[in-house]
Design a protein around this motif. Structure first.
Motif, PDB file in Angstrom:
ATOM      1  N   ARG A 135       0.284   1.614  12.658  1.00  0.00           N
ATOM      2  CA  ARG A 135       1.277   1.483  13.742  1.00  0.00           C
ATOM      3  C   ARG A 135       2.647   1.060  13.203  1.00  0.00           C
ATOM      4  O   ARG A 135       3.672   1.440  13.738  1.00  0.00           O
ATOM      5  N   GLN A 136       2.657   0.254  12.173  1.00  0.00           N
ATOM      6  CA  GLN A 136       3.901  -0.289  11.635  1.00  0.00           C
ATOM      7  C   GLN A 136       4.439   0.493  10.439  1.00  0.00           C
ATOM      8  O   GLN A 136       5.410   0.072   9.824  1.00  0.00           O
ATOM      9  N   ALA A 137       3.822   1.633  10.113  1.00  0.00           N
ATOM     10  CA  ALA A 137       4.193   2.410   8.922  1.00  0.00           C
ATOM     11  C   ALA A 137       4.184   1.516   7.691  1.00  0.00           C
ATOM     12  O   ALA A 137       5.085   1.526   6.864  1.00  0.00           O
ATOM     13  N   ARG A 138       3.120   0.723   7.588  1.00  0.00           N
ATOM     14  CA  ARG A 138       2.944  -0.227   6.488  1.00  0.00           C
ATOM     15  C   ARG A 138       1.965   0.364   5.479  1.00  0.00           C
ATOM     16  O   ARG A 138       0.958   0.936   5.856  1.00  0.00           O
ATOM     17  N   PHE A 139       2.279   0.222   4.187  1.00  0.00           N
ATOM     18  CA  PHE A 139       1.328   0.639   3.162  1.00  0.00           C
ATOM     19  C   PHE A 139       0.055  -0.153   3.380  1.00  0.00           C
ATOM     20  O   PHE A 139       0.099  -1.365   3.624  1.00  0.00           O
ATOM     21  N   ASP A 140      -1.066   0.530   3.294  1.00  0.00           N
ATOM     22  CA  ASP A 140      -2.352  -0.085   3.626  1.00  0.00           C
ATOM     23  C   ASP A 140      -2.504  -1.447   2.972  1.00  0.00           C
ATOM     24  O   ASP A 140      -2.300  -1.611   1.778  1.00  0.00           O
TER      25      ASP A 140
ATOM     26  N   VAL B  13      -0.300   2.197  -4.266  1.00  0.00           N
ATOM     27  CA  VAL B  13       1.141   1.967  -4.227  1.00  0.00           C
ATOM     28  C   VAL B  13       1.541   0.654  -4.897  1.00  0.00           C
ATOM     29  O   VAL B  13       2.639   0.139  -4.671  1.00  0.00           O
ATOM     30  N   GLY B  14       0.661   0.140  -5.727  1.00  0.00           N
ATOM     31  CA  GLY B  14       0.998  -1.022  -6.549  1.00  0.00           C
ATOM     32  C   GLY B  14       1.572  -2.180  -5.760  1.00  0.00           C
ATOM     33  O   GLY B  14       1.001  -2.604  -4.757  1.00  0.00           O
ATOM     34  N   ARG B  15       2.711  -2.674  -6.199  1.00  0.00           N
ATOM     35  CA  ARG B  15       3.312  -3.873  -5.590  1.00  0.00           C
ATOM     36  C   ARG B  15       3.853  -3.632  -4.175  1.00  0.00           C
ATOM     37  O   ARG B  15       4.231  -4.580  -3.507  1.00  0.00           O
ATOM     38  N   TRP B  16       3.885  -2.392  -3.714  1.00  0.00           N
ATOM     39  CA  TRP B  16       4.358  -2.122  -2.358  1.00  0.00           C
ATOM     40  C   TRP B  16       3.271  -2.319  -1.305  1.00  0.00           C
ATOM     41  O   TRP B  16       3.537  -2.290  -0.113  1.00  0.00           O
ATOM     42  N   ARG B  17       2.047  -2.504  -1.731  1.00  0.00           N
ATOM     43  CA  ARG B  17       0.929  -2.658  -0.800  1.00  0.00           C
ATOM     44  C   ARG B  17       1.237  -3.740   0.235  1.00  0.00           C
ATOM     45  O   ARG B  17       1.718  -4.819  -0.089  1.00  0.00           O
ATOM     46  N   GLY B  18       0.989  -3.426   1.501  1.00  0.00           N
ATOM     47  CA  GLY B  18       1.191  -4.377   2.587  1.00  0.00           C
ATOM     48  C   GLY B  18       2.601  -4.440   3.132  1.00  0.00           C
ATOM     49  O   GLY B  18       2.849  -5.089   4.142  1.00  0.00           O
ATOM     50  N   ARG B  19       3.548  -3.755   2.494  1.00  0.00           N
ATOM     51  CA  ARG B  19       4.934  -3.758   2.964  1.00  0.00           C
ATOM     52  C   ARG B  19       5.222  -2.472   3.718  1.00  0.00           C
ATOM     53  O   ARG B  19       4.558  -1.465   3.519  1.00  0.00           O
ATOM     54  N   THR B  20       6.221  -2.500   4.593  1.00  0.00           N
ATOM     55  CA  THR B  20       6.610  -1.271   5.280  1.00  0.00           C
ATOM     56  C   THR B  20       7.525  -0.468   4.365  1.00  0.00           C
ATOM     57  O   THR B  20       8.175  -1.023   3.464  1.00  0.00           O
ATOM     58  N   LEU B  21       7.587   0.834   4.634  1.00  0.00           N
ATOM     59  CA  LEU B  21       8.483   1.681   3.853  1.00  0.00           C
ATOM     60  C   LEU B  21       9.925   1.215   4.039  1.00  0.00           C
ATOM     61  O   LEU B  21      10.704   1.201   3.081  1.00  0.00           O
ATOM     62  N   ASP B  22      10.298   0.798   5.253  1.00  0.00           N
ATOM     63  CA  ASP B  22      11.658   0.303   5.492  1.00  0.00           C
ATOM     64  C   ASP B  22      11.956  -0.944   4.654  1.00  0.00           C
ATOM     65  O   ASP B  22      13.049  -1.071   4.094  1.00  0.00           O
TER      66      ASP B  22
END
Length: 196
Positions: free
Chosen positions: A17-22, A78-87
């Protein structure tokens, strides 16, 4: 001999829903209810496999499917991006995001490149081409994208041009050394839809 693969995308959760990396989050109440409502709508299968992610395992359970976990069908790392939104990532690392979205060989997050993910999923798919019968696979949306890229011979740059809606089925049938594709059909409440 014909191999059929039905790729089922997971039901909705907060990350989607939040376009967040899993981030390993569970299904939300609506996602669980929708998956439970369509349980029994899938055709019988010789094999059931599930991505190792929580939302895929929970979707499979809500659909009434018991299958083996397939590490090779994990979502894109997605490495260190996990849990963050693309924005969020785009604000913090705009150049890295730009490279990642345009160069399928790039992995600025320290994880896996899109090209590598497509190759990994392609190897799994190729191994099934000589297997008779139907395989149901509850997998992350990016695994569906990677499978489609591989099956129809798209360049890896086509990965980002494919949208995969939650709780849909993408069907591949393999015969004579090639795959045919049927895209993103919504799962229906048993007895209410056209079926498979």
């Amino acid at each position: 001999m014909t191999s059929r693969v039905v790729l089922i995308s997971p039901a909705m959760n907060q990350s989607l829903r939040q376009a967040r990396f899993d981030d390993g989050g569970t299904l939300d109440a609506d996602g669980r209810a929708r998956a439970s409502a369509v349980a029994g709508s899938l055709p019988p299968a010789a094999r059931v496999v599930v991505s190792p992610g929580v939302r895929c395992r929970e979707t499979a359970g809500a659909l009434g499917l018991e299958g083996s976990e397939a590490a090779g069908l994990a979502g894109l790392d997605v490495g260190r991006w996990r849990g963050r939104t693309l924005d969020e990532v785009a604000v913090a690392e705009p150049e890295a995001v730009g490279r990642w979205l345009t160069d399928p060989s790039c992995a600025p997050h320290g994880g896996e490149s899109v090209r590598d993910a497509c190759a990994r999923v392609g190897r799994w798919l190729d191994a099934l081409r000589e297997t008779d019968g139907r395989t149901l696979a509850v997998v992350e949306p990016d695994v569906v994208r990677a499978a489609v890229v591989h099956a129809v011979g798209l360049p890896a740059s086509g990965f980002w041009r494919l949208d995969v809606a939650p709780l849909t089925a993408t069907e591949l049938s393999g015969r004579a050394g090639r795959w045919n594709l049927r895209l993103g059909r919504p799962l229906d409440v048993p007895g209410a839809g056209a079926g498979f």
